[in-house]
Design a protein around this motif. Structure first.
Motif, PDB file in Angstrom:
ATOM      1  N   LYS A 164       0.838  -1.200   0.000  1.00  0.00           N
ATOM      2  CA  LYS A 164       0.000   0.000   0.000  1.00  0.00           C
ATOM      3  C   LYS A 164       0.874   1.253   0.000  1.00  0.00           C
ATOM      4  CE  LYS A 164      -4.136   2.017   2.044  1.00  0.00           C
ATOM      5  NZ  LYS A 164      -3.698   3.402   1.761  1.00  0.00           N
TER       6      LYS A 164
ATOM      7  N   ASP B  67       0.419   3.713  -3.018  1.00  0.00           N
ATOM      8  CA  ASP B  67      -0.007   5.081  -2.695  1.00  0.00           C
ATOM      9  C   ASP B  67       0.977   6.101  -3.240  1.00  0.00           C
ATOM     10  OD1 ASP B  67      -2.240   4.119  -1.414  1.00  0.00           O
ATOM     11  OD2 ASP B  67      -1.512   4.497   0.619  1.00  0.00           O
TER      12      ASP B  67
ATOM     13  N   GLY C 274      -4.218  -1.494  -2.631  1.00  0.00           N
ATOM     14  CA  GLY C 274      -4.326  -0.439  -3.621  1.00  0.00           C
ATOM     15  C   GLY C 274      -3.976  -0.825  -5.050  1.00  0.00           C
TER      16      GLY C 274
ATOM     17  N   HIS D 224       0.545   6.222  -7.064  1.00  0.00           N
ATOM     18  CA  HIS D 224      -0.710   6.876  -7.441  1.00  0.00           C
ATOM     19  C   HIS D 224      -0.684   8.370  -7.141  1.00  0.00           C
ATOM     20  CE1 HIS D 224      -2.785   2.714  -7.062  1.00  0.00           C
ATOM     21  NE2 HIS D 224      -2.490   2.967  -8.313  1.00  0.00           N
ATOM     22  N   THR D 225       0.066   8.763  -6.130  1.00  0.00           N
ATOM     23  CA  THR D 225       0.162  10.179  -5.776  1.00  0.00           C
ATOM     24  C   THR D 225       0.993  10.957  -6.791  1.00  0.00           C
ATOM     25  OG1 THR D 225      -0.057   9.708  -3.416  1.00  0.00           O
ATOM     26  CG2 THR D 225       0.952  11.814  -4.010  1.00  0.00           C
TER      27      THR D 225
END
Length: 209
Positions: free
Chosen positions: A5, A9, A77, A12-13
């Motif tokens: 994750k 994360d 995620g 994706h950020t």
């Protein structure tokens, strides 16, 4: 979950990149010293450990494990799941007549041989969010006499599409040790092309491209 994750994360950020994870069970090709399971009690090579033919209880247990892995992938995620049903791994061992000699409802005809992989895929699709794609990787030929046929493969692909699979990742072989593959430039592309245009489903492929 926590480690992946953090990675997902971050990606994706900072990017628009999508992340996929392969989920699979190695079956008779597992690198362990004992207690291998497969569709049938057939070793990969003469020197390999002989697996035990999966019982209904083991099949249910493995299905539950795939479902839990799917929940973990979603919690971590991931944007996509690819299911390993290729290269002679556990789910693939049900699909090929060279590795599935069962005499119950999961053996014999292609309609029977595809049942257990379809049960797994259906359970994963019911667990993973509908807006996220699922791919299944298959071996489109065993490169061996009396192996999986083109008709089998097209039936498998159509059945996978019918239970909500979005993509077929088309590989070949690695089902049996006595295979005789015909390799070369873009050697797996024709198999992918046939599945894409006959089953009407997007495909992925690889192999000296």
């Amino acid at each position: 979950i926590a480690a992946w994750k953090r990675i997902n994360d971050f990606i994706h950020t900072h990017t628009s990149t999508k992340m996929a994870i392969q989920l699979g069970h190695a079956g008779r090709k597992s690198k362990v010293s004992s207690q291998l399971i497969s569709a049938s009690a057939l070793p990969f090579t003469a020197e390999s450990i002989v697996p035990t033919e999966m019982t209904k209880e083991q099949m249910l247990e493995i299905k539950h494990q795939f479902v839990q892995s799917t929940k973990n992938a979603e919690a971590a995620g991931f944007d996509m799941i690819e299911i390993q049903a290729h290269h002679g791994f556990l789910l693939a061992s049900f699909l090929s007549p060279l590795t599935n000699i069962r005499t119950d409802e999961y053996g014999g005809t292609i309609e029977n041989r595809v049942k257990y992989p379809l049960e797994i895929v259906t359970a994963i699709r019911e667990t993973f969010p509908n807006e996220k794609p699922i791919s299944v990787r298959i071996s489109a030929t065993d490169w061996a006499e009396n192996g999986i046929s083109e008709e089998d493969v097209l039936y498998i692909s159509s059945e996978l599409k019918s239970v909500g699979v979005d993509i077929i990742n088309v590989s070949t072989g690695n089902t049996v040790s006595n295979e005789n593959p015909k390799t070369g430039r873009m050697w797996q592309v024709p198999f992918s092309d046939t599945i894409k245009n006959t089953a009407q489903i997007p495909t992925i492929t690889a192999g000296t491209i």
